[in-house]
Design a protein around this motif. Structure first.
Motif, PDB file in Angstrom:
ATOM      1  N   LYS A 148     -80.985 -75.327  16.382  1.00  0.00           N
ATOM      2  CA  LYS A 148     -82.419 -75.581  16.285  1.00  0.00           C
ATOM      3  C   LYS A 148     -83.109 -74.291  15.849  1.00  0.00           C
ATOM      4  O   LYS A 148     -82.673 -73.199  16.227  1.00  0.00           O
ATOM      5  CB  LYS A 148     -82.976 -76.031  17.642  1.00  0.00           C
ATOM      6  CG  LYS A 148     -82.291 -77.243  18.219  1.00  0.00           C
ATOM      7  CD  LYS A 148     -82.658 -78.480  17.448  1.00  0.00           C
ATOM      8  CE  LYS A 148     -82.012 -79.705  18.082  1.00  0.00           C
ATOM      9  NZ  LYS A 148     -81.606 -80.687  17.152  1.00  0.00           N
ATOM     10  N   PRO A 149     -84.207 -74.402  15.111  1.00  0.00           N
ATOM     11  CA  PRO A 149     -84.885 -73.186  14.673  1.00  0.00           C
ATOM     12  C   PRO A 149     -85.499 -72.396  15.827  1.00  0.00           C
ATOM     13  O   PRO A 149     -85.905 -71.254  15.652  1.00  0.00           O
ATOM     14  CB  PRO A 149     -85.961 -73.698  13.708  1.00  0.00           C
ATOM     15  CG  PRO A 149     -86.107 -75.139  13.974  1.00  0.00           C
ATOM     16  CD  PRO A 149     -84.826 -75.605  14.594  1.00  0.00           C
ATOM     17  N   THR A 150     -85.519 -72.992  17.004  1.00  0.00           N
ATOM     18  CA  THR A 150     -86.046 -72.280  18.175  1.00  0.00           C
ATOM     19  C   THR A 150     -84.987 -71.446  18.873  1.00  0.00           C
ATOM     20  O   THR A 150     -85.295 -70.709  19.799  1.00  0.00           O
ATOM     21  CB  THR A 150     -86.635 -73.292  19.185  1.00  0.00           C
ATOM     22  OG1 THR A 150     -85.613 -74.243  19.512  1.00  0.00           O
ATOM     23  CG2 THR A 150     -87.844 -74.008  18.595  1.00  0.00           C
ATOM     24  N   ALA A 151     -83.735 -71.563  18.448  1.00  0.00           N
ATOM     25  CA  ALA A 151     -82.660 -70.789  19.056  1.00  0.00           C
ATOM     26  C   ALA A 151     -82.931 -69.301  18.841  1.00  0.00           C
ATOM     27  O   ALA A 151     -83.269 -68.890  17.739  1.00  0.00           O
ATOM     28  CB  ALA A 151     -81.310 -71.179  18.482  1.00  0.00           C
ATOM     29  N   LYS A 152     -82.789 -68.517  19.906  1.00  0.00           N
ATOM     30  CA  LYS A 152     -83.030 -67.075  19.782  1.00  0.00           C
ATOM     31  C   LYS A 152     -81.831 -66.387  19.169  1.00  0.00           C
ATOM     32  O   LYS A 152     -81.947 -65.666  18.213  1.00  0.00           O
ATOM     33  CB  LYS A 152     -83.350 -66.495  21.158  1.00  0.00           C
ATOM     34  CG  LYS A 152     -84.676 -67.007  21.685  1.00  0.00           C
ATOM     35  CD  LYS A 152     -85.019 -66.361  22.990  1.00  0.00           C
ATOM     36  CE  LYS A 152     -86.386 -66.759  23.320  1.00  0.00           C
ATOM     37  NZ  LYS A 152     -86.911 -67.267  24.332  1.00  0.00           N
TER      38      LYS A 152
END
Length: 159
Positions: A148-152
């Motif tokens: 996901k693009p929210t993965a750090k």
């Protein structure tokens, strides 16, 4: 140069994992279904081709060192470090997780034997470097399919 039993065993360990990676890639390739089927199907072809070439390079290096590679299915089945791939259809998301795990397991084997290989035969260690770099790249590319693009930060496996 003639390979010692240790070098032979280490290269054999790498060989069986590469053969199994190729076979698992084909199993996934033939049986994936779901979202992004075509992209993963084509990406698996790249992984399969690389694993087959790396296995051949390993076996031929073994022969150059007067060692005998063993790529028989019975040998591969009993000695691979890769987890068994499931039979039947598999969703692309599940296939991605399993393919990444298989890639990481094969890399883990190479990293585990690397120092002993390098100590006896830096040329064989150079092959391992090439294989590791390419397989880690494949793991990143395949894993990106489900990130996901929210993965750090992606967390590497602990193997």
């Amino acid at each position: 140069m003639k390979a010692s039993p240790t070098l032979t065993g280490n290269l054999q360990t790498v060989l069986v994992d590469l053969i199994e990676l190729h076979v698992q890639g084909k199993q996934a390739h033939w049986n994936i279904v779901g979202t992004n089927f075509r992209d993963l199907h084509l990406q698996l072809d790249e992984i399969i081709d690389a694993a087959r070439q790396f296995a051949d390079d390993t076996a031929e290096r073994m022969r150059a060192l007067h060692a005998l590679p063993d790529g028989r299915t019975s040998t591969v089945a009993k000695s691979t470090s890769l987890a068994e791939f499931p039979a039947g259809l598999i969703d692309t998301h599940d296939a991605i997780e399993r393919v990444v795990a298989a890639l990481e397991a094969a890399v883990g084997t190479m990293r585990k034997v690397h120092d002993e290989v390098d100590e006896e035969d830096p040329t064989s260690a150079d092959l391992l470097h090439e294989f590791i770099a390419r397989l880690e790249q494949f793991a990143w590319l395949v894993n990106a399919e489900t990130m996901k693009p929210t993965a750090k930060v992606a967390t590497p496996s602990k193997k």
